[in-house]
Design an enzyme around this catalytic site. Structure first.
Site, PDB file in Angstrom:
ATOM      1  N   ASN A  45       2.031 -26.996-104.837  1.00 49.91           N
ATOM      2  CA  ASN A  45       2.669 -26.243-103.744  1.00 49.91           C
ATOM      3  C   ASN A  45       2.370 -24.771-103.945  1.00 49.91           C
ATOM      4  OD1 ASN A  45       4.492 -25.782-101.500  1.00 49.91           O
ATOM      5  ND2 ASN A  45       5.974 -25.035-102.992  1.00 49.91           N
ATOM      6  N   HIS A  57       4.062 -20.981-103.082  1.00 50.85           N
ATOM      7  CA  HIS A  57       5.331 -20.369-102.694  1.00 50.85           C
ATOM      8  C   HIS A  57       5.173 -18.850-102.705  1.00 50.85           C
ATOM      9  CE1 HIS A  57       9.646 -19.969-102.216  1.00 50.85           C
ATOM     10  NE2 HIS A  57       9.624 -19.056-103.159  1.00 50.85           N
ATOM     11  N   SER A 109       2.969 -17.950-106.041  1.00 50.19           N
ATOM     12  CA  SER A 109       2.842 -18.868-107.174  1.00 50.19           C
ATOM     13  C   SER A 109       2.322 -20.206-106.678  1.00 50.19           C
ATOM     14  CB  SER A 109       4.208 -19.120-107.831  1.00 50.19           C
ATOM     15  OG  SER A 109       4.861 -17.915-108.158  1.00 50.19           O
ATOM     16  N   ASP A 116      10.659 -25.776-105.409  1.00 50.68           N
ATOM     17  CA  ASP A 116      10.008 -24.602-106.003  1.00 50.68           C
ATOM     18  C   ASP A 116      10.185 -24.524-107.515  1.00 50.68           C
ATOM     19  OD1 ASP A 116       9.140 -23.871-103.461  1.00 50.68           O
ATOM     20  OD2 ASP A 116      10.962 -22.731-103.061  1.00 50.68           O
TER      21      ASP A 116
HETATM   22  C1  GRF Z   1       2.726 -19.554 -97.155  1.00 52.46           C
HETATM   23  O1  GRF Z   1       3.127 -18.230 -97.150  1.00 52.46           O
HETATM   24  C2  GRF Z   1       3.285 -20.299 -98.322  1.00 52.46           C
HETATM   25  O2  GRF Z   1       3.565 -19.475 -99.400  1.00 52.46           O
HETATM   26  C3  GRF Z   1       4.546 -20.899 -97.791  1.00 52.46           C
HETATM   27  O3  GRF Z   1       4.264 -21.206 -96.451  1.00 52.46           O
HETATM   28  C4  GRF Z   1       3.285 -20.312 -95.957  1.00 52.46           C
HETATM   29  C5  GRF Z   1       2.232 -21.122 -95.261  1.00 52.46           C
HETATM   30  O4  GRF Z   1       1.326 -20.308 -94.579  1.00 52.46           O
HETATM   31  N1  GRF Z   1       4.932 -22.058 -98.560  1.00 52.46           N
HETATM   32  P1  GRF Z   1       0.065 -20.951 -93.831  1.00 52.46           P
HETATM   33  O5  GRF Z   1       0.603 -22.035 -92.901  1.00 52.46           O
HETATM   34  O6  GRF Z   1      -0.857 -21.512 -94.861  1.00 52.46           O
HETATM   35  O7  GRF Z   1      -0.533 -19.826 -93.068  1.00 52.46           O
END
Ligand code: GRF
Length: 215
Positions: A124, A126, A153, A162
């Site tokens: 994932n 984050h 991260s 997370d």
């Molecule tokens: C990212 O900022 C990620 O950190 C979070 O969701 C967002 C997804 O952005 N988990 P995208 O859809 O890849 O533009």
């Protein structure tokens, strides 16, 4: 026409086979596209087998179509429980013979159903320097706390949201003039840079620890 680096005849004998990725996304999909571009540039030896998205209006579906990657809508509202959704997702990912599951903006909590199906093989991203600022609206939380440095991260997914071992991080400064949009944009530049690298590192680490198992 799956996007990937695999070309007939271009696999050297010492090159490991491409990692088969399954992407899970709920929104824009810019991280998905960054991973796809890293594969195109041959910076990541992988193929993207499928993009699973849960929101019918998610623009990740349009990106997938443009890039020639199969996508599948699995709308959480059509499943009775979180477990039922995750069972269906796991079945789809197994059908597509995915090695690693990449949560690229997947805005749902995952259950043991998915974790058990891909034990230690779910990543994932984050938008904070975990373990600081887990949970939703991490960019807004960073601004509210007046932190001076935040970032992103990539971590292995465990049941607690997370949490899980961190594979790679990048830091970004928080400027006094930042709004959620400007700070998020600065973080996303780093997300797009580190996510493909983190996939390669995690896959390499998993293979290495597997090879080191006593026989
Ligand atoms: C990212 O900022 C990620 O950190 C979070 O969701 C967002 C997804 O952005 N988990 P995208 O859809 O890849 O533009």
């Amino acid at each position: 026409n799956r996007l990937g680096s695999e070309q007939p005849g271009d696999q050297s004998s010492c090159q490991p086979p491409p990692i088969k990725l399954g992407i899970m996304a709920s929104g824009s999909g810019s991280n998905f596209e960054a991973i796809a571009q890293a594969i195109e540039r041959k910076e990541l030896n992988a193929t993207i087998e499928v993009v699973i998205y849960n929101n019918p209006t998610a623009t990740v579906a349009q990106r997938a179509m443009r890039l020639g990657v199969p996508s599948k809508l699995m709308d959480h509202r059509t499943y009775e429980t979180r477990e039922a959704l995750d069972n269906a997702i796991a079945a789809q990912l197994k059908t597509d013979q995915v090695d690693w599951v990449i949560m690229a903006g997947w805005m749902r909590r995952v259950t043991q159903q998915l974790l058990s199906a891909f034990q230690g093989r779910i990543l994932n991203i984050h938008p904070s320097l975990l373990p600081s600022i887990p949970g939703i609206r991490a960019v807004e939380q960073a601004l509210a706390a007046q932190v001076k440095i935040t970032g992103c991260s990539v971590h292995l997914v465990e049941l607690i949201v997370d949490s899980g071992p961190i594979i790679m991080q990048a830091a970004v400064p928080v400027l006094p003039t930042d709004t959620p949009a400007t700070l998020q944009a600065r973080i996303q530049v780093q997300e797009h840079r580190i996510f493909p690298q983190a996939i390669a590192i995690a896959a390499h680490q998993a293979n290495t620890s597997f090879e080191q198992q006593p026989t």
